[in-house]
Design a protein around this motif. Sequence first.
Motif, PDB file in Angstrom:
ATOM      1  N   ASP A 198      -1.598 -10.630   3.662  1.00 54.06           N
ATOM      2  CA  ASP A 198      -0.519 -10.024   3.947  1.00 54.06           C
ATOM      3  C   ASP A 198      -0.038  -9.228   2.864  1.00 54.06           C
ATOM      4  O   ASP A 198       0.587  -8.278   3.026  1.00 54.06           O
ATOM      5  CB  ASP A 198       0.742 -11.248   4.306  1.00 54.06           C
ATOM      6  CG  ASP A 198       0.376 -12.015   5.376  1.00 54.06           C
ATOM      7  OD1 ASP A 198      -0.210 -11.637   6.457  1.00 54.06           O
ATOM      8  OD2 ASP A 198       0.826 -13.056   5.598  1.00 54.06           O
ATOM      9  N   ILE A 199       0.283  -9.842   1.650  1.00 50.21           N
ATOM     10  CA  ILE A 199       0.557  -8.982   0.426  1.00 50.21           C
ATOM     11  C   ILE A 199      -0.267  -7.633   0.203  1.00 50.21           C
ATOM     12  O   ILE A 199       0.328  -6.653  -0.220  1.00 50.21           O
ATOM     13  CB  ILE A 199       0.701  -9.868  -0.796  1.00 50.21           C
ATOM     14  CG1 ILE A 199       1.745  -9.190  -1.729  1.00 50.21           C
ATOM     15  CG2 ILE A 199      -0.670 -10.056  -1.552  1.00 50.21           C
ATOM     16  CD1 ILE A 199       3.056  -9.169  -1.380  1.00 50.21           C
TER      17      ILE A 199
ATOM     18  N   THR B 170       1.309   8.232  -0.575  1.00 53.50           N
ATOM     19  CA  THR B 170       0.380   9.349  -1.269  1.00 53.50           C
ATOM     20  C   THR B 170       0.147  10.475   0.139  1.00 53.50           C
ATOM     21  O   THR B 170      -0.571  11.341   0.240  1.00 53.50           O
ATOM     22  CB  THR B 170      -0.935   8.754  -1.074  1.00 53.50           C
ATOM     23  OG1 THR B 170      -1.354   8.197  -0.046  1.00 53.50           O
ATOM     24  CG2 THR B 170      -0.965   7.885  -2.505  1.00 53.50           C
ATOM     25  N   VAL B 171       0.949  10.272   1.378  1.00 57.91           N
ATOM     26  CA  VAL B 171       0.969  11.296   2.334  1.00 57.91           C
ATOM     27  C   VAL B 171       1.669  12.534   2.094  1.00 57.91           C
ATOM     28  O   VAL B 171       2.968  12.567   1.502  1.00 57.91           O
ATOM     29  CB  VAL B 171       1.495  10.658   3.493  1.00 57.91           C
ATOM     30  CG1 VAL B 171       1.563  11.348   4.811  1.00 57.91           C
ATOM     31  CG2 VAL B 171       0.306   9.588   3.881  1.00 57.91           C
TER      32      VAL B 171
ATOM     33  N   LEU C 139       0.740  -3.662   0.219  1.00 54.27           N
ATOM     34  CA  LEU C 139       0.332  -2.852  -0.736  1.00 54.27           C
ATOM     35  C   LEU C 139      -0.211  -1.491  -0.133  1.00 54.27           C
ATOM     36  O   LEU C 139       0.109  -0.542  -0.683  1.00 54.27           O
ATOM     37  CB  LEU C 139      -0.301  -3.405  -1.818  1.00 54.27           C
ATOM     38  CG  LEU C 139      -0.783  -2.750  -3.177  1.00 54.27           C
ATOM     39  CD1 LEU C 139       0.312  -2.167  -4.058  1.00 54.27           C
ATOM     40  CD2 LEU C 139      -1.621  -3.360  -3.714  1.00 54.27           C
ATOM     41  N   ILE C 140      -1.281  -1.851   0.788  1.00 59.29           N
ATOM     42  CA  ILE C 140      -1.866  -0.852   1.213  1.00 59.29           C
ATOM     43  C   ILE C 140      -0.854   0.273   2.107  1.00 59.29           C
ATOM     44  O   ILE C 140      -1.220   1.536   1.956  1.00 59.29           O
ATOM     45  CB  ILE C 140      -2.927  -1.169   2.081  1.00 59.29           C
ATOM     46  CG1 ILE C 140      -4.108  -2.086   1.229  1.00 59.29           C
ATOM     47  CG2 ILE C 140      -3.592  -0.131   2.910  1.00 59.29           C
ATOM     48  CD1 ILE C 140      -5.054  -2.913   2.079  1.00 59.29           C
ATOM     49  N   ASN C 141      -0.309  -0.328   2.917  1.00 58.79           N
ATOM     50  CA  ASN C 141       0.955   0.378   3.607  1.00 58.79           C
ATOM     51  C   ASN C 141       1.824   1.530   2.781  1.00 58.79           C
ATOM     52  O   ASN C 141       2.076   2.391   2.952  1.00 58.79           O
ATOM     53  CB  ASN C 141       1.426  -0.398   4.758  1.00 58.79           C
ATOM     54  CG  ASN C 141       0.665  -0.951   5.794  1.00 58.79           C
ATOM     55  OD1 ASN C 141      -0.353  -0.152   6.004  1.00 58.79           O
ATOM     56  ND2 ASN C 141       0.856  -1.914   6.349  1.00 58.79           N
ATOM     57  N   ILE C 142       2.207   0.569   1.582  1.00 55.17           N
ATOM     58  CA  ILE C 142       3.240   1.370   0.726  1.00 55.17           C
ATOM     59  C   ILE C 142       2.521   2.515   0.005  1.00 55.17           C
ATOM     60  O   ILE C 142       2.905   3.622   0.023  1.00 55.17           O
ATOM     61  CB  ILE C 142       3.862   0.318  -0.196  1.00 55.17           C
ATOM     62  CG1 ILE C 142       4.653  -0.671   0.561  1.00 55.17           C
ATOM     63  CG2 ILE C 142       4.748   1.164  -1.251  1.00 55.17           C
ATOM     64  CD1 ILE C 142       5.434  -1.716  -0.277  1.00 55.17           C
TER      65      ILE C 142
ATOM     66  N   VAL D  30      -7.865  -7.463   0.841  1.00 60.47           N
ATOM     67  CA  VAL D  30      -7.666  -7.941  -0.709  1.00 60.47           C
ATOM     68  C   VAL D  30      -8.365  -6.814  -1.476  1.00 60.47           C
ATOM     69  O   VAL D  30      -8.056  -6.564  -2.516  1.00 60.47           O
ATOM     70  CB  VAL D  30      -7.980  -9.431  -0.652  1.00 60.47           C
ATOM     71  CG1 VAL D  30      -8.127  -9.687  -2.072  1.00 60.47           C
ATOM     72  CG2 VAL D  30      -7.108 -10.292   0.132  1.00 60.47           C
ATOM     73  N   ASP D  31      -9.830  -6.601  -0.994  1.00 69.54           N
ATOM     74  CA  ASP D  31     -10.514  -5.731  -1.843  1.00 69.54           C
ATOM     75  C   ASP D  31      -9.948  -4.468  -1.910  1.00 69.54           C
ATOM     76  O   ASP D  31     -10.019  -3.862  -2.826  1.00 69.54           O
ATOM     77  CB  ASP D  31     -12.058  -5.649  -1.357  1.00 69.54           C
ATOM     78  CG  ASP D  31     -12.754  -7.142  -1.309  1.00 69.54           C
ATOM     79  OD1 ASP D  31     -12.427  -7.919  -2.294  1.00 69.54           O
ATOM     80  OD2 ASP D  31     -13.963  -7.083  -0.912  1.00 69.54           O
ATOM     81  N   SER D  32      -9.465  -3.919  -0.827  1.00 70.46           N
ATOM     82  CA  SER D  32      -8.911  -2.801  -1.055  1.00 70.46           C
ATOM     83  C   SER D  32      -7.656  -2.597  -1.734  1.00 70.46           C
ATOM     84  O   SER D  32      -7.189  -1.468  -2.428  1.00 70.46           O
ATOM     85  CB  SER D  32      -8.437  -2.130   0.660  1.00 70.46           C
ATOM     86  OG  SER D  32      -9.550  -2.012   1.285  1.00 70.46           O
TER      87      SER D  32
END
Length: 70
Positions: A56-57, A69-70, A61-64, A21-23
Amino acid sequence: MQATPFSKPHPILSMEDQKLVDSAKDILMHQRDLSEEQAYSLLSEMADKRKTGMADISLQLINITKRLTV
């Protein structure tokens, strides 16, 4: 006194889930120039709309963000 979305009661998160959540909040804060409270509120709204948990959300968001950005 009216409760703000940031102060809504929420289940206690594990340390791992809280890190997610913090990330996710950090991503939203930087990408959308939001305050911490605004980022948390947006995550909460997203989780509510998708009927899923904050962790989960946040992971989605992190994965997207990583893919973009790759």
